[in-house]
Design a protein around this motif. Structure first.
Motif, mmCIF file in Angstrom:
data_model
loop_
_atom_site.group_PDB
_atom_site.id
_atom_site.type_symbol
_atom_site.label_atom_id
_atom_site.label_comp_id
_atom_site.label_asym_id
_atom_site.label_seq_id
_atom_site.Cartn_x
_atom_site.Cartn_y
_atom_site.Cartn_z
ATOM 1 N N LEU A 104 -23.435 -2.853 48.966
ATOM 2 C CA LEU A 104 -23.449 -3.028 47.512
ATOM 3 C C LEU A 104 -22.795 -4.335 47.087
ATOM 4 C CD1 LEU A 104 -22.935 0.622 46.392
ATOM 5 C CD2 LEU A 104 -24.515 -0.951 45.301
ATOM 6 N N ARG A 105 -22.148 -4.996 48.032
ATOM 7 C CA ARG A 105 -21.455 -6.247 47.694
ATOM 8 C C ARG A 105 -22.288 -7.466 48.059
ATOM 9 N NH1 ARG A 105 -16.963 -3.619 49.505
ATOM 10 N NH2 ARG A 105 -16.336 -4.685 51.388
ATOM 11 N N ARG A 107 -26.018 -9.331 49.026
ATOM 12 C CA ARG A 107 -27.459 -9.254 48.881
ATOM 13 C C ARG A 107 -28.112 -9.167 50.251
ATOM 14 N NH1 ARG A 107 -29.321 -13.263 44.973
ATOM 15 N NH2 ARG A 107 -27.160 -13.869 45.364
ATOM 16 N N ARG A 136 -39.406 -0.480 38.641
ATOM 17 C CA ARG A 136 -38.254 -0.116 37.807
ATOM 18 C C ARG A 136 -37.611 1.164 38.307
ATOM 19 N NH1 ARG A 136 -41.129 -1.649 33.181
ATOM 20 N NH2 ARG A 136 -41.816 0.503 32.956
ATOM 21 N N ARG A 139 -35.549 0.720 41.393
ATOM 22 C CA ARG A 139 -34.226 0.146 41.139
ATOM 23 C C ARG A 139 -33.265 1.200 40.597
ATOM 24 N NH1 ARG A 139 -37.416 -4.608 39.984
ATOM 25 N NH2 ARG A 139 -37.715 -3.973 37.829
ATOM 26 N N THR A 143 -30.120 2.591 42.815
ATOM 27 C CA THR A 143 -28.788 2.468 42.220
ATOM 28 C C THR A 143 -28.063 3.805 42.262
ATOM 29 O OG1 THR A 143 -29.541 0.715 40.751
ATOM 30 C CG2 THR A 143 -27.522 1.855 40.120
ATOM 31 N N PHE B 148 -25.626 -0.265 37.952
ATOM 32 C CA PHE B 148 -26.451 -1.314 37.352
ATOM 33 C C PHE B 148 -25.605 -2.537 37.022
ATOM 34 C CE2 PHE B 148 -30.206 1.199 36.988
ATOM 35 C CZ PHE B 148 -31.220 0.279 36.767
ATOM 36 N N LEU B 150 -22.823 -3.457 38.331
ATOM 37 C CA LEU B 150 -22.423 -4.146 39.566
ATOM 38 C C LEU B 150 -23.585 -4.951 40.149
ATOM 39 C CD1 LEU B 150 -20.144 -4.488 41.731
ATOM 40 C CD2 LEU B 150 -21.339 -2.720 43.035
ATOM 41 N N THR B 154 -23.471 -8.898 40.911
ATOM 42 C CA THR B 154 -23.574 -9.452 42.261
ATOM 43 C C THR B 154 -24.920 -10.111 42.521
ATOM 44 O OG1 THR B 154 -24.364 -7.346 43.170
ATOM 45 C CG2 THR B 154 -21.994 -7.724 43.219
ATOM 46 N N GLY B 155 -25.806 -10.060 41.526
ATOM 47 C CA GLY B 155 -27.092 -10.729 41.680
ATOM 48 C C GLY B 155 -28.130 -9.951 42.472
ATOM 49 N N ARG B 156 -27.883 -8.641 42.665
ATOM 50 C CA ARG B 156 -28.840 -7.840 43.417
ATOM 51 C C ARG B 156 -30.188 -7.766 42.693
ATOM 52 N NH1 ARG B 156 -28.612 -1.755 43.193
ATOM 53 N NH2 ARG B 156 -30.404 -1.059 44.395
ATOM 54 N N PHE B 157 -30.159 -7.827 41.378
ATOM 55 C CA PHE B 157 -31.398 -7.740 40.595
ATOM 56 C C PHE B 157 -31.837 -9.098 40.084
ATOM 57 C CE2 PHE B 157 -30.445 -3.090 39.259
ATOM 58 C CZ PHE B 157 -30.892 -2.654 40.493
ATOM 59 N N GLU B 158 -31.731 -10.100 40.923
ATOM 60 C CA GLU B 158 -32.070 -11.441 40.437
ATOM 61 C C GLU B 158 -33.546 -11.537 40.040
ATOM 62 O OE1 GLU B 158 -32.546 -14.668 43.229
ATOM 63 O OE2 GLU B 158 -31.987 -13.367 44.866
ATOM 64 N N ILE B 160 -34.739 -10.285 37.454
ATOM 65 C CA ILE B 160 -35.135 -9.142 36.638
ATOM 66 C C ILE B 160 -34.400 -9.161 35.304
ATOM 67 C CG2 ILE B 160 -34.803 -6.648 36.470
ATOM 68 C CD1 ILE B 160 -35.697 -7.593 39.767
ATOM 69 N N GLU B 165 -34.165 -3.560 31.469
ATOM 70 C CA GLU B 165 -34.166 -2.521 32.492
ATOM 71 C C GLU B 165 -33.109 -1.456 32.217
ATOM 72 O OE1 GLU B 165 -36.080 -3.270 35.302
ATOM 73 O OE2 GLU B 165 -35.359 -1.884 36.831
#
Lengths: 180, 180
Positions: A104-105, A107, A136, A139, A143, B148, B150, B154-158, B160, B165
């Motif tokens: 989770l930290r 990518r 969607r 995601r 999550t 969400f 987080l 951290t850019g996990r959903f870059e 988007i 969302e």
DNA sequence: ACCTGAACACCGTTCAAGT
DNA sequence: ACCTGAACACCGTTCAAGT
């Protein structure tokens, strides 16, 4: 003082495996290049031949963890495939509580990172969601699943039957998918 | 080289505030007791008078972050209260991207930790959920909201539109609450 | 009462040197 | 080609000493 893995030449595979073992045994914060090297029975700098730096080591661990996820057979009904994936993640968090948080930290970029995601997307498409909606929902689901697994691993839900809680949440969300 | 905060005597409050500023400016990983002391214009060990160790410092930061959450008025309809809380968390992640992850790594124990949770529980009870169901739903909602936030931090959903969302996810979940 | 500096046992990483 | 040891610039924390 420590077990030294002596099987064959030093390979990236063995470096990652040992790093994982050290992190789980000593705690994630204790994992250092120096301790890892000691564990491998080698000088600190020898590790750098298989890993460009500590960041790369952590990326390798993420990739390895994701590789442990078993992907469900396509022949199963979509609900069962989603449940399968969710339980795989939960089992992973159980197996590797110290390192799970990494997922989770950082990518995830490699191939293993997308395998599970692609499987979830296929299941959601098979549930009747159109492409954008499936993405969607994936995601949202990932999550929830990752968040629950992490919460359990870090003890945020102490005193709660997370097994049961998790199944109920999945139940709810699956129904949500079905009514989309 | 660095701004030194010179206002009055060294207090825990100022230590935490400065730690937060340093973490956001230099990156969370760069935050050290030594750098913090340098920033405060004081010797390293002087910091230890207001914080028992680094762990205590981090706990203090968590508490401070949670204290930044504004609790909605009880007079608002329950949906609006839930949305309010969710947006407060999202705004916090935006404001403090470097330290936000702490909230998911460390167990929050203080008073501020429960304020937001109690407010969410009240909203869910007002939505008609009985006690046990409200608690379960609160855990699901907080997991989604924190997860969400987080992911965005951290850019996990870059790439988007997380704003959109997030609103859709909230919409879905609120409907879920209404039909419980 | 409050702050300091030196010291201890650690880090990640560079680099020149060894085989 | 592969591994090593010394060195550099950092950590958190203890402790005896200063005002």
């Amino acid at each position: 003082m420590r077990t030294v893995y002596t099987s064959g030449p030093l390979k990236r595979e063995r470096v990652l495996e040992t790093a994982l073992a050290v992190a789980e045994r000593e705690g994630f914060e204790q994992l250092s290049m120096r301790l890892l090297a000691r564990e491998l029975g080698v000088s600190t700098m020898a590790v750098y031949r298989h890993v460009t730096n500590k960041d790369d080591l952590l990326d390798g661990l993420v990739e390895r963890l994701l590789g442990e996820l078993e992907i469900p057979e396509q022949s199963l009904p979509w609900e069962q495939r989603l449940r399968w994936l969710a339980r795989e993640v939960r089992a992973l968090a159980h197996r590797r509580p110290e390192v799970f948080g990494l997922l989770l930290r950082r990518r995830a970029v490699g191939e293993d990172a997308t395998r599970a995601r692609q499987a979830a997307l296929r299941a959601l498409r098979d549930a009747g969601l159109e492409s954008k909606a499936a993405e969607r929902m994936e995601r949202l689901l990932s999550t929830v699943v990752m968040g629950f697994a992490l919460s359990e691993a870090t003890g945020r839900f102490e005193g709660i039957d997370v097994e049961d809680e998790f199944e109920r949440a999945l139940e709810l969300l699956t129904r949500l998918v079905a009514t989309q």
